[in-house]
Design an enzyme around this catalytic site. Structure first.
Site, PDB file in Angstrom:
ATOM      1  N   PRO A   1       0.778  -1.187   0.000  1.00 50.74           N
ATOM      2  CA  PRO A   1       0.000   0.000   0.000  1.00 50.74           C
ATOM      3  C   PRO A   1       0.838   1.279   0.000  1.00 50.74           C
ATOM      4  CG  PRO A   1      -0.576  -1.467   1.867  1.00 50.74           C
ATOM      5  CD  PRO A   1       0.479  -2.060   1.061  1.00 50.74           C
ATOM      6  N   GLU A   2       0.935   1.876  -1.120  1.00 48.63           N
ATOM      7  CA  GLU A   2       1.323   3.276  -1.116  1.00 48.63           C
ATOM      8  C   GLU A   2       0.011   4.050  -1.142  1.00 48.63           C
ATOM      9  OE1 GLU A   2       4.507   4.657  -3.477  1.00 48.63           O
ATOM     10  OE2 GLU A   2       5.483   2.707  -3.583  1.00 48.63           O
TER      11      GLU A   2
END
Length: 285
Positions: free
Chosen positions: A2-3
């Site tokens: 997750p960016e």
DNA sequence: CCGACAACCTGTGAGC
DNA sequence: TGCTCACAGGTTGTCG
């Protein structure tokens, strides 16, 4: 993980299921993620109704409203609190039926109606934190964060000034959340490639005009990734449980020795501040 | 203040 | 097959 785009994609995916629901249960199956679970989390959340699901940087913020507050006169109770979630390096969320058996690394459930929100995080770098009032922005996790990449006041002049005292290379500087949030390791490399800037260039030696280009490319890269449904790598799983089929193709990330899509020069990999950086030595100066 | 690095964890793939 | 090592999308604290 997750960016920022993956977190925003997760937010959009879970929000319709959560909003308006009454919390009927909380399950913590692990003593701690990044920090120990609040031992009173269950009683803090039970019976509250979920309001909006927001995002700040890579944190998800779930508004939890106590709708009947039989508070005695004079007693100061906060009807609104926020559940702050972070997915760390390997976290993912899904909404599933309340009787779905938990798997290994399923650490946290928020139960509502006939469904639950489940946090799965093999590396346990994520976070689940209760913020007891309606000021989540002052929570220590959020208080010192820089601006969102899409904030109105950001422009080339702002970035140029923000980088003025940074004598080190631009790529690790871009990933500093005190400067600007939401640019993780993948999109830092991707944005620098698209802006034609070497990841090794001293941050304070990038002209204001090129800062404007870089900021625009960061914004375009992030928003395209959100539209594409986020990257789908390794253990990241979309909230519906399936792997994303609309992954935004990486131009340089994990393409070491493959040819640059612009000039055919082999992509190089180097290590900066302990993280892999990918770049084209010809296109990026 | 800045910047590099280790630490926090588990999983995976490469190489032997 | 099985072992060891390097590395993986983030954040925080420490040290120079």
């Amino acid at each position: 993980m997750p960016e920022l785009p993956e977190v925003e994609v997760a937010r959009r995916a879970i929000e319709p299921s959560l909003t308006g629901q009454r919390i009927s249960g909380v399950v913590c199956r692990t003593p701690k993620l990044r920090a120990p679970f609040d031992p009173l989390l269950h009683q803090r959340l039970l019976g509250r109704r979920i309001g909006i699901v927001a995002r700040r940087a890579k944190y998800l913020l779930i508004e939890c409203v106590a709708d009947h507050t039989p508070s005695p006169a004079g007693a100061e109770t906060n009807p609104v609190g926020w559940l702050i979630l972070h997915l760390g390096m390997s976290g993912s969320l899904r909404v599933c039926a309340a009787d779905t058996p938990a798997q290994t690394h399923d650490h946290f459930d928020l139960i509502f109606g006939q469904q639950l929100l489940r946090l799965h995080d093999p590396r346990r770098f994520g976070a689940v934190v209760w913020h007891p009032d309606n000021t989540p922005s002052v929570n220590p996790l959020l208080a010192r964060l820089g601006p969102e990449p899409f904030a109105e006041h950001l422009n080339g002049q702002w970035l140029h000034e923000a980088l003025a005292k940074r004598r080190g290379p631009i790529k690790p500087a871009l990933m500093d959340s005190h400067l600007l949030v939401g640019v993780g390791n993948i999109y830092a490399s991707e944005s620098l490639f698209r802006a034609g800037i070497s990841p090794q260039r001293a941050a304070h030696r990038i002209s204001q005009a090129r800062c404007a280009v870089l900021l625009a490319e960061i914004q375009k890269t992030l928003s395209e990734a959100i539209e594409a449904g986020g990257s789908s790598l390794r253990d990241y799983v979309h909230t519906d449980g399936g792997h994303g089929c609309f992954q935004l193709a990486h131009l340089v990330y994990e393409r070491k020795d493959e040819s640059c899509l612009r000039c055919q020069t082999p992509i190089r990999q180097l290590r900066q501040a302990g993280r892999s950086t990918y770049y084209c030595p010809k296109c990026q100066r």
